[in-house]
Design an enzyme around this catalytic site. Sequence first.
Site, mmCIF file in Angstrom:
data_model
loop_
_atom_site.group_PDB
_atom_site.id
_atom_site.type_symbol
_atom_site.label_atom_id
_atom_site.label_comp_id
_atom_site.label_asym_id
_atom_site.label_seq_id
_atom_site.Cartn_x
_atom_site.Cartn_y
_atom_site.Cartn_z
ATOM 1 N N ASP A 83 14.178 66.281 13.283
ATOM 2 C CA ASP A 83 14.199 64.817 13.494
ATOM 3 C C ASP A 83 14.858 64.188 12.268
ATOM 4 O O ASP A 83 15.119 64.871 11.292
ATOM 5 C CB ASP A 83 12.764 64.283 13.673
ATOM 6 C CG ASP A 83 11.888 64.602 12.480
ATOM 7 O OD1 ASP A 83 11.175 65.614 12.519
ATOM 8 O OD2 ASP A 83 11.958 63.871 11.467
ATOM 9 N N GLU B 170 6.186 78.604 13.878
ATOM 10 C CA GLU B 170 7.213 78.930 12.888
ATOM 11 C C GLU B 170 7.171 80.394 12.451
ATOM 12 O O GLU B 170 8.176 80.910 11.955
ATOM 13 C CB GLU B 170 7.070 78.013 11.660
ATOM 14 C CG GLU B 170 7.462 76.584 11.991
ATOM 15 C CD GLU B 170 7.100 75.594 10.886
ATOM 16 O OE1 GLU B 170 7.841 74.626 10.708
ATOM 17 O OE2 GLU B 170 6.067 75.782 10.211
ATOM 18 N N MET C 245 6.408 68.945 4.497
ATOM 19 C CA MET C 245 5.041 68.778 4.009
ATOM 20 C C MET C 245 4.475 69.980 3.242
ATOM 21 O O MET C 245 3.278 70.006 2.966
ATOM 22 C CB MET C 245 4.132 68.411 5.201
ATOM 23 C CG MET C 245 4.582 67.116 5.882
ATOM 24 S SD MET C 245 3.691 66.725 7.397
ATOM 25 C CE MET C 245 2.120 66.205 6.740
HETATM 26 N N1 ADE Z 1 8.619 67.951 9.292
HETATM 27 C C1 ADE Z 1 9.507 67.740 10.298
HETATM 28 N N2 ADE Z 1 9.854 66.446 10.358
HETATM 29 C C2 ADE Z 1 9.168 65.803 9.371
HETATM 30 C C3 ADE Z 1 9.096 64.459 8.946
HETATM 31 N N3 ADE Z 1 9.789 63.510 9.562
HETATM 32 N N4 ADE Z 1 8.268 64.159 7.908
HETATM 33 C C4 ADE Z 1 7.547 65.133 7.302
HETATM 34 N N5 ADE Z 1 7.584 66.417 7.665
HETATM 35 C C5 ADE Z 1 8.379 66.760 8.697
#
Ligand code: ADE
Length: 234
Positions: free
Chosen positions: A198, A11, A174
Amino acid sequence: MIGIIGAMEEEVAALQRDMEIEETRKIASMEFYKGRLCGQEAVVVRSGVGKVNAGICGAILALEFGADVLINTGIAGGLHPDIRIGDMVISRDALHHDMDASAFGDPRGQVPRMDVWAFPAEEELIERAKKANQRANPDIQTFVGRVVTGDQFVSSEEKKQELTEVFGGMCVEMEGAGIAQAAYLNRIPYVIVRSISDQADHCATEDYPTFEKKAIAHSVRLIREMLGNWGKLD
Ligand code: ADE
C-alpha cells in the site's frame, strides 16, 4: 546460520513449507523452524507484529541460535513517490520513527544514549538482496533506502509526508528497526526486504488486504533466490 523473520504467518508460511526441517523450538511463544532452506542452514520464525516482538525475536535468533545474519522479510507501505504497489524496498538503514526524545535535544528517531541514529544494513547483504530481486522479480522496481519503523499502521497523507520530510523514509513498516537494533547490539549483519502492499495513504486500509498476497509472493521469491545463490556474489 541465517535467521529469517517475518511478522505474520502469511509472510513465513511458504518459506517454512520449502524447508527441510530438522527441529522446531518454541521460545517466548514464538515457533522457530530450524533446518535447510534453499541449500542454506536457516531458522525461520514468525515474530508477531510490532517492534517489541521483533526485537525479542531478533535477540533470540542471535543468542539462542547463534545466527550469523538476520533477514527481515515482509511487506510495507510505500513513502517515496516513485514506488508502486508490488515494488521491493531493501534497507540501506532503519530507524524508529516513533522514538522521540527531542525534549532533550535528540533528533527524532534517535534512541537516547545509543551511538547511532539509523542502524546501517550490511553492504554485501544489500547487494545480494538487490541482485536476487532483479533476478526473482524482474517485472518490479527495486529500491534501496531507509526503512522507518513504528508501532503504528500509517494511513494518512500527513503522516506519510512527515515520515518522508523528517526521516527521509523510503517505506514504513512495524518491525524492521527492532530487528536492526537487535542485530546492532549483537554485532551481526542484517538486511530488511519489504515488498509494497500500500502507499501508506488514505487508501492504505483498502489496498493492504487487496495487495498483501501479491507483495508477500515477491518477498518470498526474493528470499528463495537470495538463499539459493548464497555462495555467489556476481
Ligand atoms: N505494513 C504494510 N503497510 C504498512 C503501513 N501503511 N504502515 C505500517 N506498516 C505497514
